[in-house]
Design a protein around this motif. Sequence first.
Motif, PDB file in Angstrom:
ATOM      1  N   ILE A 128      22.651 -35.504  -3.452  1.00 10.38           N
ATOM      2  CA  ILE A 128      20.965 -35.216  -3.692  1.00 10.38           C
ATOM      3  C   ILE A 128      20.019 -35.602  -2.476  1.00 10.38           C
ATOM      4  N   ILE A 129      19.437 -34.540  -1.819  1.00 11.20           N
ATOM      5  CA  ILE A 129      18.744 -34.827  -0.466  1.00 11.20           C
ATOM      6  C   ILE A 129      17.335 -35.445  -0.868  1.00 11.20           C
ATOM      7  N   ASP A 130      17.354 -36.806  -0.452  1.00  9.22           N
ATOM      8  CA  ASP A 130      15.991 -37.297  -0.724  1.00  9.22           C
ATOM      9  C   ASP A 130      15.724 -38.327   0.461  1.00  9.22           C
ATOM     10  N   TYR A 131      14.416 -37.887   1.140  1.00  9.95           N
ATOM     11  CA  TYR A 131      13.844 -38.761   2.153  1.00  9.95           C
ATOM     12  C   TYR A 131      13.391 -39.941   1.998  1.00  9.95           C
ATOM     13  N   GLY A 132      13.126 -40.300   0.543  1.00 12.30           N
ATOM     14  CA  GLY A 132      12.557 -41.679   0.259  1.00 12.30           C
ATOM     15  C   GLY A 132      13.744 -42.602  -0.021  1.00 12.30           C
ATOM     16  N   LEU A 133      13.044 -44.029  -0.003  1.00 11.25           N
ATOM     17  CA  LEU A 133      14.068 -45.067  -0.450  1.00 11.25           C
ATOM     18  C   LEU A 133      14.247 -45.060  -1.659  1.00 11.25           C
ATOM     19  N   THR A 134      15.133 -44.155  -2.163  1.00 12.16           N
ATOM     20  CA  THR A 134      15.468 -44.400  -3.663  1.00 12.16           C
ATOM     21  C   THR A 134      16.313 -45.576  -4.133  1.00 12.16           C
ATOM     22  N   ASP A 135      15.736 -45.934  -5.503  1.00  9.27           N
ATOM     23  CA  ASP A 135      16.475 -47.256  -6.054  1.00  9.27           C
ATOM     24  C   ASP A 135      17.599 -46.668  -6.644  1.00  9.27           C
TER      25      ASP A 135
END
Length: 297
Positions: A128-135
């Motif tokens: 999953i592409i995500d630029y945020g600092l995912t928990d």
Amino acid sequence: MSRPNANDLLAFLAVARARSFTRAAAKLGLSQSALSHTIRGLEERLGLRLLTRTTRRVAPTEAGERLLRTVGPRFDEIDAELAALSELLEKPAGTIRITAGEHPAYAILWPALAKLLPRYPDINAEIIIDYGLTDIVAEHYDAGVRLGEQVAKDMIAVRIGPDMRMAVVGAPSYFARRPRPEKPQDLTVHDCINLRLPTYGGLYAWEFEKRGRELKVRVEGQLVFNNLALRLNAALAGLGLAYLPEDQVQAHLADGRLIRVLDDWCPPFSGYHLYCPSRRQATPAFALLVDALRYRS
């Protein structure tokens, strides 16, 4: 008070996490009416309202939030231990879920998966592409990818890439009509190709450093994108300056299609790391992927 069974609690966790009876029912393979009946029965046995329901949304009550916070992680640990039993299988199997930014997904994860998966057909991968600092714990990922400096101290981290550098680049046709910037502040009068971070919706400020002096420059231009390929294509077309990972522009610099500026303001920094919770029990499939990704200088 009669004791709720595990299936009732799993049903509640599914609804509370999905914030939707529709999505939770689909995930559990139940009808919405059956799922609603299960939740009502659980609430009646506990004597507490666990979920508030409106025509638009479902949300945990205070009691529901407490149950979600305390019971949810314990079921996750049980799932992890059951998944670890796959080591008893003759072949590694299971699904590995990883969240990463676009650059490491294309430059590091995909090449490794392209080699690994044909040899192990029972391993599935979800990236999953995500630029945020995912928990990654809250979102139920097996692992995430971040730059070394962004990995939390309570995580296990494995280096999967070399040190990195960024590059400010433009096409010869762009510099034919505009002077080359000598310092980062000069970028404010240039047409720059911006990156909008999908998670937060804001524009990324270009970061620079020289002899310990750090600068962030907010640039402007005609174009804003939320991915790497379009920013690179726009720079190659002469539509502005782009701030991109060095490895993505090296071939274009070598053949003269792009020109690099502000090189002395872009020092190396710690590269990508794969990280996961320290208490996570590694499955054979996950261990294979970690070994395939591990950076060996």
